[in-house]
Design a protein around this motif. Structure first.
Motif, PDB file in Angstrom:
ATOM      1  N   ILE A 147       0.838  -1.105  -0.073  1.00 28.95           N
ATOM      2  CA  ILE A 147      -0.101  -0.190  -0.097  1.00 28.95           C
ATOM      3  C   ILE A 147       0.933   1.261  -0.089  1.00 28.95           C
ATOM      4  N   ASN A 192      -4.099   7.335   0.375  1.00 26.66           N
ATOM      5  CA  ASN A 192      -3.705   6.157  -0.427  1.00 26.66           C
ATOM      6  C   ASN A 192      -3.796   6.555  -1.797  1.00 26.66           C
ATOM      7  N   THR A 249      -2.357   0.914  -4.933  1.00 27.38           N
ATOM      8  CA  THR A 249      -2.395  -0.427  -4.042  1.00 27.38           C
ATOM      9  C   THR A 249      -1.880  -1.612  -4.992  1.00 27.38           C
ATOM     10  N   ARG A 300      -2.721  -4.570  -9.899  1.00 25.97           N
ATOM     11  CA  ARG A 300      -3.034  -3.195  -9.233  1.00 25.97           C
ATOM     12  C   ARG A 300      -4.426  -3.051  -9.276  1.00 25.97           C
ATOM     13  N   TYR A 313      -8.365  -2.774  -4.029  1.00 23.52           N
ATOM     14  CA  TYR A 313      -8.743  -3.907  -3.026  1.00 23.52           C
ATOM     15  C   TYR A 313      -9.506  -3.344  -1.774  1.00 23.52           C
ATOM     16  N   ALA A 335      -8.689  -0.631  -0.246  1.00 23.45           N
ATOM     17  CA  ALA A 335      -7.873   0.155   0.553  1.00 23.45           C
ATOM     18  C   ALA A 335      -8.619   1.411   1.050  1.00 23.45           C
TER      19      ALA A 335
END
Length: 356
Positions: A241, A283, A286, A304, A307, A309
């Motif tokens: 991450i 972010n 990820t 890629r 997810y 995140a």
């Protein structure tokens, strides 16, 4: 050799000689123009020198007045310092212009290839037509009190993720999971008359890597992200991450005051310091990397995707250091994944280098 051949050879030699003569003439012409441009630049530089030294004098007088207002010097001392500063700048103008005049005299007396033995350039920049370029000076007077400084921040160490009822290393291998942080920070003295407390702030890129145990990998199913067992044996399973964060720390610790004639500074070199604070950011990426064998072939996959995140990240961090090296820890208060039934939080520990 027949007559025709002789004429061809003679004509060829004439053409070569003419070409060489033309090249020499062109070279001389270019050299003359280069000398002229250098002289023009030096002439403009004389004006810049006068303006620059006047600005330096103005800045020095302002610093002297500031010290007078603070009661650090008397009025008579201030007048004496101003006279000394004016005398110094007048001599600087005289000496620097004399150097330029000597360089102009050398250029006028010699060709462009003449080497005066001085490899230093008097002008750094670009020239376009009559524009003579930008000049940079290294003798700019120091600011009397510089409360804010900046430095490069680099941190590296171990990373893991924990949740309720979990310990470090339960889900992810300890030695193969790590973090890296690289950023730029500014440090501002909080109090006017001492350097016991500093505010440290800036921006950093954080890379948090996790290596799941037991041939497991992350699977995103709609809004849910879970750890599942891979269909075959994994030689590598890595989940990373990447965040862009903006740290803010209160830094405490002793420092040494360095006093000079026209300025002073505080130095934390070879002193202990403690930083307590946190960070918040976003972010920005990820990625999951898997290595395995399929039908006897080695396969490497880089996936890629989001997810799920958490898009907005925030957490607590602290460091204890000596000089430029310290022990560093950070903990994400925000969960790794959003809208999950079971929250996990990144925890990192390692070394921090503040290269100021």
């Amino acid at each position: 050799m027949n007559t025709i051949t002789k004429y061809v050879v003679l004509l060829t030699l004439c053409l070569i000689a003419t070409g060489m003569s033309a090249q020499e003439t062109q070279k001389d012409s270019i050299a003359y123009r280069e000398n002229g441009l250098k002289i023009d630049r030096l002439t403009e530089l004389k004006k810049t020198i006068q303006e620059e030294e006047r600005e330096f004098l103005k800045a020095e007088v302002e610093m002297i007045n500031e010290r007078l207002e603070k009661g650090l010097i008397t009025k008579s001392q201030a007048e004496k310092l101003k006279k000394e500063a004016a005398k110094k700048r007048a001599l600087n103008i005289e000496n620097r212009i004399a150097i330029i005049d000597n360089k102009i005299a050398l250029l006028e007396r010699n060709d462009a290839e003449y080497n005066d033995g001085n490899s230093e350039s008097v002008m750094i920049g670009v020239s376009l037509g009559k524009f003579s370029g930008f000049s940079f000076s290294k003798n700019k007077p120091k600011k009397y009190d510089k409360r804010t400084t900046s430095d490069l921040v680099f941190a590296v160490g171990f990373n893991n993720a924990i949740g309720e009822g979990q310990k470090i290393g339960d889900e992810y291998t300890f030695m193969q999971s790590g973090f890296l942080e690289l950023g730029w920070a500014w440090k501002t003295r909080v109090f006017k008359d001492n350097n016991a407390v500093r505010l440290k702030y800036g921006f950093s890129f954080q890379w948090n890597k996790l290596t799941p145990k037991d041939d497991r990998y992350f699977v995103q199913d709609g809004n849910t992200t879970t750890l599942q067992t891979f269909p075959s044996e994994l030689t590598e399973s890595e989940f990373r991450i990447t965040n862009l964060v903006f740290p803010l720390h209160f830094e405490f610790g002793p420092s040494k005051k360095i006093e000079r004639k026209n300025y002073f500074r505080y130095s934390t070199y070879k002193h202990f310091k403690i930083g307590i604070g946190g960070y918040a950011g976003f972010n920005i990426g990820t990625q999951q990397k898997l290595r395995f064998k399929e039908d006897g072939d080695r396969v490497k996959e880089k996936i890629r995707r989001s997810y799920n995140a958490t898009p907005f990240v925030y957490g607590l961090s602290a460091y204890v250091g000596y000089g430029s090296i310290g022990i560093y820890a950070k903990y994400d208060l925000s969960p790794m994944f959003k809208d999950q039934t079971f929250d996990q939080h990144n925890l990192s520990m390692g070394f921090r280098f503040d290269l100021d």
